[in-house]
Design an enzyme around this catalytic site. Structure first.
Site, PDB file in Angstrom:
ATOM      1  N   ARG A 171      44.934  22.635  51.774  1.00 22.29           N
ATOM      2  CA  ARG A 171      43.825  21.694  52.010  1.00 22.29           C
ATOM      3  C   ARG A 171      43.705  20.641  50.902  1.00 22.29           C
ATOM      4  O   ARG A 171      42.863  19.733  51.014  1.00 22.29           O
ATOM      5  CB  ARG A 171      42.494  22.452  52.157  1.00 22.29           C
ATOM      6  CG  ARG A 171      42.443  23.371  53.364  1.00 22.29           C
ATOM      7  CD  ARG A 171      41.008  23.769  53.717  1.00 22.29           C
ATOM      8  NE  ARG A 171      40.219  22.636  54.212  1.00 22.29           N
ATOM      9  CZ  ARG A 171      38.926  22.683  54.498  1.00 22.29           C
ATOM     10  NH1 ARG A 171      38.254  23.798  54.322  1.00 22.29           N
ATOM     11  NH2 ARG A 171      38.286  21.605  54.936  1.00 22.29           N
ATOM     12  N   HIS A 217      32.189  30.702  51.846  1.00 20.57           N
ATOM     13  CA  HIS A 217      31.524  29.474  51.389  1.00 20.57           C
ATOM     14  C   HIS A 217      30.016  29.732  51.466  1.00 20.57           C
ATOM     15  O   HIS A 217      29.560  30.415  52.400  1.00 20.57           O
ATOM     16  CB  HIS A 217      31.811  28.288  52.324  1.00 20.57           C
ATOM     17  CG  HIS A 217      33.098  27.568  52.069  1.00 20.57           C
ATOM     18  ND1 HIS A 217      33.887  27.096  53.102  1.00 20.57           N
ATOM     19  CD2 HIS A 217      33.714  27.194  50.920  1.00 20.57           C
ATOM     20  CE1 HIS A 217      34.944  26.468  52.596  1.00 20.57           C
ATOM     21  NE2 HIS A 217      34.874  26.517  51.272  1.00 20.57           N
ATOM     22  N   ASP A 225      42.518  21.538  58.995  1.00 18.96           N
ATOM     23  CA  ASP A 225      41.156  21.912  58.603  1.00 18.96           C
ATOM     24  C   ASP A 225      40.288  20.698  58.248  1.00 18.96           C
ATOM     25  O   ASP A 225      39.136  20.854  57.829  1.00 18.96           O
ATOM     26  CB  ASP A 225      41.195  22.857  57.388  1.00 18.96           C
ATOM     27  CG  ASP A 225      41.364  24.324  57.788  1.00 18.96           C
ATOM     28  OD1 ASP A 225      41.120  24.656  58.963  1.00 18.96           O
ATOM     29  OD2 ASP A 225      41.720  25.134  56.917  1.00 18.96           O
ATOM     30  N   CYS A 279      29.956  23.309  58.896  1.00 18.46           N
ATOM     31  CA  CYS A 279      31.268  23.005  58.312  1.00 18.46           C
ATOM     32  C   CYS A 279      31.790  21.650  58.799  1.00 18.46           C
ATOM     33  O   CYS A 279      32.547  20.990  58.093  1.00 18.46           O
ATOM     34  CB  CYS A 279      32.286  24.063  58.703  1.00 18.46           C
ATOM     35  SG  CYS A 279      31.950  25.672  58.024  1.00 18.46           S
ATOM     36  N   ARG A 325      35.795  30.288  46.522  1.00 12.84           N
ATOM     37  CA  ARG A 325      36.403  28.960  46.561  1.00 12.84           C
ATOM     38  C   ARG A 325      36.030  28.093  45.347  1.00 12.84           C
ATOM     39  O   ARG A 325      36.900  27.675  44.600  1.00 12.84           O
ATOM     40  CB  ARG A 325      36.012  28.235  47.849  1.00 12.84           C
ATOM     41  CG  ARG A 325      36.439  28.943  49.136  1.00 12.84           C
ATOM     42  CD  ARG A 325      37.942  28.976  49.281  1.00 12.84           C
ATOM     43  NE  ARG A 325      38.381  29.636  50.506  1.00 12.84           N
ATOM     44  CZ  ARG A 325      38.553  29.029  51.672  1.00 12.84           C
ATOM     45  NH1 ARG A 325      38.300  27.742  51.799  1.00 12.84           N
ATOM     46  NH2 ARG A 325      38.981  29.710  52.721  1.00 12.84           N
TER      47      ARG A 325
HETATM   48  N1  ARG Z   1      39.583  26.992  57.521  1.00 17.12           N
HETATM   49  C1  ARG Z   1      38.664  26.407  56.608  1.00 17.12           C
HETATM   50  C2  ARG Z   1      38.813  27.047  55.234  1.00 17.12           C
HETATM   51  O1  ARG Z   1      38.988  28.232  55.195  1.00 17.12           O
HETATM   52  C3  ARG Z   1      37.267  26.517  57.107  1.00 17.12           C
HETATM   53  C4  ARG Z   1      36.262  25.772  56.284  1.00 17.12           C
HETATM   54  C5  ARG Z   1      34.861  25.961  56.745  1.00 17.12           C
HETATM   55  N2  ARG Z   1      33.984  25.068  56.099  1.00 17.12           N
HETATM   56  C6  ARG Z   1      32.805  25.376  55.579  1.00 17.12           C
HETATM   57  N3  ARG Z   1      32.046  24.402  55.141  1.00 17.12           N
HETATM   58  N4  ARG Z   1      32.401  26.602  55.433  1.00 17.12           N
HETATM   59  O2  ARG Z   1      38.786  26.393  54.235  1.00 17.12           O
END
Ligand code: ARG
Length: 278
Positions: free
Chosen positions: A97, A171, A72, A269, A142
Site C-alpha cells: 500500500r 485500525h 486497496d 474506510c 499499523r
Molecule cells: N485492506 C486494507 C488494509 O488492510 C483495508 C483498509 C481498511 N481501512 C480502514 N480505514 N480501516 O489496509
C-alpha cells in the site's frame, strides 16, 4: 435532487476513490482471503450507493482517480489525515500500500492544500480520529505511536494514544466510531475487547456515556461508521449499534458494503473527511 442539509448541521466534505481496481491480491488483515473470489462490479455498485447516500444527505464528495495495481486505494480513509486544513500524509506499514501515500498527498497538493510529509508510519484516518478538540489515535497493528507525537506537534492538538489488541480490529476506525465531534458534547461508540486494559480505562474516563458495541456489531464491522453528527451510515449487520444510536437521537442509515468487507473495510474506510481550518 439532493436533500438540503438540516439547519444546525454542517455539511461534510469527503474524499473517495472508486474501486475500479478492487480485488483481494494480498492478505494484510484477517478479513482478507485471496481464495475467496471478489466481484469488482459489485464493489463499484455498493461504493456508488455509499457516495450517493452522502450526496443525498447534502455532503460534498470529491474523487481521487484510482490507480491500477493499488486494489486497496478504495479505502480513502487511510490516504491522509486532514485536520484544521492541514494535510498530514499517510505512510503505510505494508509495501503493497505504500504508493498510496504519495498519490493521496499529491491529490491534496494539486488542490492547493499545504501538505506535510509524515516521517513516521501512519495509516491516516484509519487510526487518527478527530473527536471534538482531541484526536484519538490507534496503534498496535499499523500506525506507530511516534506518529501520534508527530501529529500532535503539527496540529497543536491533544493526541490520545489507544492501543489495539485484536488483529481483526487493526485500525482504530474498525473498533471505534465518532458519532458527534461537537467539542461541547463529543460522542463515540466502541468495541471494548479491541482495546488494551489501559486504553479501555482511558476511554471510560473520557467518554463515560459512550455506546458499547456488541460482538455482532463488531463482527459486521459496524464500528466502521460515518456520522455527520445527525445521520450514521453503517453496515446493515450492526443491528444493536443502529438501535443504540437511534436511542441517542441519531438516524442510522444502513448501507451494504459487504463486497468491500472482503478487503477488511466498510463505509468509514472508504471515506476521508476533509476538515477546513477552524
Ligand atoms: N485492506 C486494507 C488494509 O488492510 C483495508 C483498509 C481498511 N481501512 C480502514 N480505514 N480501516 O489496509
Amino acid at each position: 435532487m439532493s436533500t438540503p442539509v438540516a439547519p444546525g448541521k454542517t455539511a461534510r466534505h469527503y474524499l473517495m476513490c472508486e474501486p475500479t481496481f478492487f480485488t483481494v491480491a494480498y492478505e494484510i488483515n484477517p478479513w482478507m482471503d485471496q481464495r475467496r473470489p471478489t466481484d469488482t462490479q459489485r464493489a463499484i455498485d455498493q461504493w456508488r450507493h455509499l457516495r450517493d447516500t452522502y450526496l443525498e444527505l447534502g455532503h460534498t464528495v470529491e474523487l481521487i482517480p484510482p490507480l491500477e495495481g493499488l486494489p486497496d486505494m478504495v479505502y480513502a480513509a487511510n490516504g491522509a489525515t486532514v485536520v484544521d486544513g492541514l494535510v498530514y500524509s499517510a505512510r503505510f506499514r505494508y509495501p503493497q500500500r505504500q504508493p498510496e501515500g504519495p498519490a493521496y498527498q499529491k491529490w491534496f497538493a494539486d488542490q492547493g492544500f499545504v501538505t506535510h510529509t509524515a516521517a513516521e508510519v501512519n495509516e491516516g484516518e484509519g487510526d487518527l480520529l478527530v473527536v471534538g478538540d482531541v484526536i484519538l489515535a490507534g496503534t498496535g497493528f499499523r500506525t506507530d505511536a511516534s506518529a501520534h507525537h508527530e501529529l500532535a506537534a503539527l496540529t497543536g492538538r491533544e493526541v490520545v494514544t489507544l492501543e489495539l489488541v485484536n488483529p481483526s480490529y487493526y485500525h482504530l476506525d474498525t473498533a471505534l466510531a465518532v458519532l458527534s465531534s461537537d467539542p461541547s458534547s463529543p460522542q463515540i461508540a466502541y468495541y471494548p475487547p479491541a482495546f488494551s486494559p489501559a486504553s479501555l480505562t482511558e476511554l471510560e474516563r473520557r467518554f463515560p456515556h459512550a455506546i458499547l458495541a456488541s460482538d455482532r456489531d463488531a463482527a459486521a464491522l459496524g464500528l466502521n461508521a460515518v456520522s455527520d453528527g445527525e445521520n450514521v451510515v453503517l453496515a446493515p449487520g450492526a443491528v444493536d449499534l443502529a438501535e443504540a444510536v437511534r436511542a441517542r437521537g441519531f438516524t442510522p442509515i444502513p448501507v451494504d458494503t459487504s463486497e468491500l468487507l472482503k478487503g477488511g473495510g466498510g463505509a468509514k474506510c472508504c471515506t476521508l473527511e476533509i476538515r477546513a481550518a477552524r
